[in-house]
Design a protein around this motif. Structure first.
Motif, PDB file in Angstrom:
ATOM      1  N   LEU A   1       0.831  -1.207   0.000  1.00  0.00           N
ATOM      2  CA  LEU A   1       0.000   0.000   0.000  1.00  0.00           C
ATOM      3  C   LEU A   1       0.867   1.260   0.000  1.00  0.00           C
ATOM      4  O   LEU A   1       0.536   2.243  -0.672  1.00  0.00           O
ATOM      5  CB  LEU A   1      -0.915  -0.011   1.225  1.00  0.00           C
ATOM      6  N   GLN A   2       1.966   1.230   0.729  1.00  0.00           N
ATOM      7  CA  GLN A   2       2.853   2.385   0.746  1.00  0.00           C
ATOM      8  C   GLN A   2       3.415   2.665  -0.650  1.00  0.00           C
ATOM      9  O   GLN A   2       3.592   3.815  -1.044  1.00  0.00           O
ATOM     10  CB  GLN A   2       3.996   2.158   1.734  1.00  0.00           C
ATOM     11  N   THR A   3       3.671   1.600  -1.400  1.00  0.00           N
ATOM     12  CA  THR A   3       4.189   1.760  -2.759  1.00  0.00           C
ATOM     13  C   THR A   3       3.142   2.353  -3.698  1.00  0.00           C
ATOM     14  O   THR A   3       3.421   3.301  -4.436  1.00  0.00           O
ATOM     15  CB  THR A   3       4.664   0.403  -3.305  1.00  0.00           C
ATOM     16  N   VAL A   4       1.921   1.818  -3.659  1.00  0.00           N
ATOM     17  CA  VAL A   4       0.908   2.238  -4.648  1.00  0.00           C
ATOM     18  C   VAL A   4       0.292   3.591  -4.302  1.00  0.00           C
ATOM     19  O   VAL A   4      -0.322   4.222  -5.164  1.00  0.00           O
ATOM     20  CB  VAL A   4      -0.205   1.174  -4.790  1.00  0.00           C
ATOM     21  N   THR A   5       0.413   4.045  -3.059  1.00  0.00           N
ATOM     22  CA  THR A   5      -0.169   5.337  -2.692  1.00  0.00           C
ATOM     23  C   THR A   5       0.780   6.495  -2.943  1.00  0.00           C
ATOM     24  O   THR A   5       0.392   7.660  -2.809  1.00  0.00           O
ATOM     25  CB  THR A   5      -0.568   5.341  -1.200  1.00  0.00           C
ATOM     26  N   GLU A   6       2.018   6.212  -3.317  1.00  0.00           N
ATOM     27  CA  GLU A   6       2.992   7.282  -3.533  1.00  0.00           C
ATOM     28  C   GLU A   6       2.772   7.923  -4.904  1.00  0.00           C
ATOM     29  O   GLU A   6       2.865   7.268  -5.943  1.00  0.00           O
ATOM     30  CB  GLU A   6       4.413   6.698  -3.448  1.00  0.00           C
ATOM     31  N   ASP A   7       2.444   9.221  -4.883  1.00  0.00           N
ATOM     32  CA  ASP A   7       2.229   9.984  -6.120  1.00  0.00           C
ATOM     33  C   ASP A   7       1.230   9.291  -7.037  1.00  0.00           C
ATOM     34  O   ASP A   7       1.490   9.041  -8.220  1.00  0.00           O
ATOM     35  CB  ASP A   7       3.555  10.187  -6.862  1.00  0.00           C
ATOM     36  N   ASN A   8       0.060   8.978  -6.497  1.00  0.00           N
ATOM     37  CA  ASN A   8      -0.960   8.260  -7.267  1.00  0.00           C
ATOM     38  C   ASN A   8      -2.313   8.959  -7.108  1.00  0.00           C
ATOM     39  O   ASN A   8      -3.166   8.515  -6.326  1.00  0.00           O
ATOM     40  CB  ASN A   8      -1.048   6.807  -6.790  1.00  0.00           C
ATOM     41  N   PRO A   9      -2.527  10.054  -7.829  1.00  0.00           N
ATOM     42  CA  PRO A   9      -3.803  10.782  -7.707  1.00  0.00           C
ATOM     43  C   PRO A   9      -5.007   9.953  -8.131  1.00  0.00           C
ATOM     44  O   PRO A   9      -6.123  10.175  -7.651  1.00  0.00           O
ATOM     45  CB  PRO A   9      -3.604  11.997  -8.635  1.00  0.00           C
ATOM     46  N   GLU A  10      -4.792   8.999  -9.040  1.00  0.00           N
ATOM     47  CA  GLU A  10      -5.895   8.146  -9.474  1.00  0.00           C
ATOM     48  C   GLU A  10      -6.458   7.335  -8.312  1.00  0.00           C
ATOM     49  O   GLU A  10      -7.673   7.142  -8.208  1.00  0.00           O
ATOM     50  CB  GLU A  10      -5.418   7.209 -10.586  1.00  0.00           C
ATOM     51  N   LEU A  11      -5.577   6.891  -7.440  1.00  0.00           N
ATOM     52  CA  LEU A  11      -6.022   6.104  -6.290  1.00  0.00           C
ATOM     53  C   LEU A  11      -6.721   6.976  -5.257  1.00  0.00           C
ATOM     54  O   LEU A  11      -7.647   6.522  -4.568  1.00  0.00           O
ATOM     55  CB  LEU A  11      -4.832   5.389  -5.650  1.00  0.00           C
TER      56      LEU A  11
END
Length: 408
Positions: A213-223
């Protein structure tokens, strides 16, 4: 963020024709390695994936899992379309095959590097992986259990498979923006949150989910657009957990990093309080004296080993007429089959092939990982634009807490 790949998956090798044929499996792999027949071995193992026997399919997956840890062997498997061959195994009828297949793909992604991960996504590994993760998430709450397994056994199988799948997902998302996009579009956030929710029951699974989750939430406005209040509540509950183990300290640190990545989605009414909680967690992680903690863990390990030796000697004196040497014979092996514990004699010791089971080593690793992660989060905070005041406050808060903690 400079994060490292997740620890590789390892399983003991075994013979598909023998319940305790670990030596046979190891000798087969060693022969391949010594003779340099990686290419032909790749073809043979991939053919075994189509076997009607789940034991043979598991053996093939486990063998591939071990071989791909050698980077020079990976091209041979890639030329044989190993990703397309292993992908369907993620949805195999056998839970053991699913776990070993996910482990093999995890090793391939961890050892193959960014290009291999990107190639795995191009070969559509995300389709069976997404299906597996959603099935695992549903299995956490399912009441339907096969008649051959108890509910506890079924839950453990599901969580073990989910842990390998989450680590595979973490690896490919860290290397491929396309994988991150699939993560967002397929609603995998809910799956990861369901793994996090099990932090009080399975902290290892929760830690893997937090890393991902820490990886996919970094700089991910789509999420951010897909984030729900319930997701933030899960992260808040993890941050508020009170377990004192180092693994839980790592988990809280990772959750704090996730919250920082999602700070723009926090309600304005609670944003200041939440960010203060993030800073407090980072401070708590860094103020632990790692050197002293590791020395204490080493002492605990020594005491545990001494107590274990005493327990091993005691049963022999309680069996009149039984010689000590008989423990190395067939009786001991039969006892192992009954208890399900592996034979620990030197010739059958496979501990080097298994993930670390030493509790003290796990705790020490978790502590160091928590402190490393805390420093990475602080670097990200200080390097972001427009938050100089927050960064200065954070630095003073952490510096004061660490440097001026009371002496013990």
């Amino acid at each position: 963020m400079g994060k490292s790949k997740s620890r590789k998956f390892k399983r003991p090798q075994f013979s598909p024709n023998s319940k305790h044929g670990n030596n046979a499996g190891e000798e087969a792999i060693e022969k391949v390695e010594e003779e340099g027949e990686a290419f032909s071995s790749a073809g043979d193992l991939l053919e075994k994936l189509q076997s009607p026997s789940p034991d043979i399919r598991e053996f093939a997956c486990a063998s591939i899992s071990r071989l791909v840890q050698q980077t020079q062997v990976i091209p041979s498997f890639l030329q044989r379309d190993v990703v397309r061959c292993l992908g369907p195994m993620l949805l195999d009828k056998s839970f053991a095959v699913r776990e070993t297949a996910a482990g093999a793909l995890r090793n391939l992604s961890a050892c193959g590097g960014f290009e291999v991960c990107d190639d795995m996504v191009k070969q559509d590994i995300m389709t069976p992986l997404v299906a597996l993760l959603k099935e695992c998430s549903a299995g956490f709450h399912s009441n339907s259990v096969p008649s051959s397994k108890s509910k506890d056994e079924q839950k453990n199988y599901t969580e073990d498979v989910a842990n390998e799948a989450i680590n595979l997902l973490w690896n490919v998302c860290e290397s491929s923006s396309r994988a991150v996009s699939v993560f967002s579009k397929e609603g995998l956030l809910d799956v990861v949150m369901s793994c996090l929710e099990r932090h009080s029951e399975n902290v290892e699974l929760a830690v893997s989910a937090a890393y991902c989750l820490q990886t996919v939430t970094e700089d991910n406005p789509e999420l951010l657009c897909r984030l729900t209040p319930s997701s933030l509540q899960v992260l808040e509950s993890v941050m508020m957990s009170s377990q004192s183990t180092m693994e839980h300290l790592l988990l809280r640190t990772l959750a704090a990093g996730c919250v920082w990545n999602l700070k723009s989605a926090l309600p304005s009414s609670s944003q200041a309080e939440t960010l203060s909680a993030v800073m407090r967690i980072l401070s708590n992680s860094l103020e632990v004296d790692a050197g002293q903690a590791i020395l204490e863990l080493k002492e605990q390990e020594s005491r545990r080993r001494e107590e274990g030796k005493e327990r091993e000697v005691q049963p022999c004196s309680d069996r009149p007429g039984e010689e000590t040497g008989s423990r190395e014979g067939d009786g001991m092996e039969e006892g192992d089959e009954e208890t399900g514990k592996p034979n620990t004699s030197p010739d059958n010791d496979i501990s080097d092939l298994l993930p670390p089971k030493n509790e003290e080593v796990k705790q020490a690793t978790a502590l160091l990982s928590a402190q490393q992660t805390s420093l990475e989060i602080i670097v990200n905070m200080c390097c972001s634009d427009g938050i100089c005041v927050v960064s200065l406050y954070l630095y003073l808060y952490v510096h004061f807490s660490v440097q001026h903690r009371p002496l013990r």
